[in-house]
Motif scaffolding. Structure first.
Motif, short mmCIF file in Angstrom:
data_model
loop_
_atom_site.label_atom_id
_atom_site.label_comp_id
_atom_site.label_asym_id
_atom_site.label_seq_id
_atom_site.Cartn_x
_atom_site.Cartn_y
_atom_site.Cartn_z
N LYS A 92 0.83 -1.15 0.09
CA LYS A 92 0.06 -0.14 -0.01
C LYS A 92 0.81 0.99 0.00
N PRO A 93 0.43 2.19 -0.33
CA PRO A 93 1.11 3.60 -0.48
C PRO A 93 1.67 3.98 0.91
N GLU A 94 0.95 3.64 2.02
CA GLU A 94 1.32 3.79 3.42
C GLU A 94 2.56 3.01 3.80
N ASP A 95 2.79 2.04 3.09
CA ASP A 95 4.07 1.18 3.25
C ASP A 95 5.44 1.90 2.59
N THR A 96 5.50 2.80 2.08
CA THR A 96 6.44 3.71 1.48
C THR A 96 7.37 4.02 2.88
N ALA A 97 8.52 3.59 2.79
CA ALA A 97 9.45 4.00 3.92
C ALA A 97 10.93 3.50 3.61
N LEU A 98 11.81 3.91 4.36
CA LEU A 98 13.17 3.23 4.05
C LEU A 98 13.24 2.13 5.40
N TYR A 99 13.50 1.02 4.84
CA TYR A 99 13.34 -0.21 5.62
C TYR A 99 14.78 -0.66 6.10
N PHE A 100 14.94 -1.20 7.24
CA PHE A 100 16.01 -1.41 7.97
C PHE A 100 16.12 -3.02 8.46
N CYS A 101 17.26 -3.54 8.30
CA CYS A 101 17.17 -4.94 9.18
C CYS A 101 17.94 -4.72 10.18
N THR A 102 17.86 -5.61 11.14
CA THR A 102 18.45 -5.51 12.32
C THR A 102 18.76 -6.76 13.07
N TYR A 103 19.95 -7.05 13.69
CA TYR A 103 20.11 -8.26 14.48
C TYR A 103 20.55 -7.72 15.94
N ARG A 104 19.98 -8.51 16.91
CA ARG A 104 20.72 -8.39 18.14
C ARG A 104 21.20 -9.37 18.49
N ALA A 105 22.66 -9.23 18.38
CA ALA A 105 23.66 -10.28 18.54
C ALA A 105 24.85 -9.88 19.30
N ARG A 106 25.47 -11.01 19.70
CA ARG A 106 26.72 -10.91 20.68
C ARG A 106 28.01 -11.45 19.78
N THR A 107 28.79 -10.74 20.02
CA THR A 107 30.34 -11.22 19.29
C THR A 107 31.20 -11.42 20.34
N GLU A 108 32.26 -11.88 19.85
CA GLU A 108 33.42 -11.97 20.68
C GLU A 108 34.06 -10.47 21.20
N GLN A 109 33.86 -9.66 20.37
CA GLN A 109 34.48 -8.19 20.43
C GLN A 109 33.32 -7.49 21.41
N ARG A 110 32.15 -7.88 21.27
CA ARG A 110 30.97 -6.90 21.99
C ARG A 110 30.29 -8.30 22.57
N PRO A 111 30.80 -8.84 23.97
CA PRO A 111 30.31 -9.98 24.41
C PRO A 111 28.79 -9.80 25.25
N PHE A 112 28.08 -8.93 24.66
CA PHE A 112 26.72 -8.65 25.36
C PHE A 112 25.99 -8.44 24.12
#
Length: 122
Positions: free
Chosen positions: A87-107
């Motif tokens: 729909k026209p109201e779906d017009t937007a900038l879409y972002f994907c995201t992960y909530r993740a833990r890495t060795e460098q950021r262990p949280f």
């Protein structure tokens, strides 16, 4: 760190369909959740679809329920957002995201893709 690279998006007519992809790479140790958000100028970023890896549970914004589907291809470390009946109201900038833990950021930490424009217009 985690890198998220998005593809897909573009211009589509009302009622049409698009699929967004988001490929993750990096030193990922644990993924807690994945999702898609969208942003319209002048409004806060909105959660469109999220997937918890622990259950897994998917949640959708009321405005997209029944039209959008989030999915994951684990071997390819890719998530998708299948968008139907746009729909026209779906017009937007879409972002994907992960909530993740890495060795460098262990949280748990939220990583974001670069954003993909979706425009629904006749």
């Amino acid at each position: 760190q985690v890198q998220l690279v998005q593809s897909g998006g573009g211009l589509v007519q009302p009622g049409g369909s698009l699929t967004l992809s988001c490929v993750a790479s990096g030193d990922i140790r644990t993924i807690y959740s994945m999702g898609w958000y969208r942003e319209v100028p002048g409004k806060p970023r909105e959660a469109v679809a999220t997937l918890l890896t622990s259950d897994p549970i998917t949640t959708y914004a009321d405005s997209v329920k029944g039209r959008f589907t989030i999915s994951r291809d684990t071997p390819k470390e890719t998530i998708y957002l299948q968008m139907n009946d746009l729909k026209p109201e779906d017009t937007a900038l879409y972002f994907c995201t992960y909530r993740a833990r890495t060795e460098q950021r262990p949280f748990p930490y939220d990583y974001w893709g670069q954003g993909t424009q979706v425009t629904v217009s006749s």
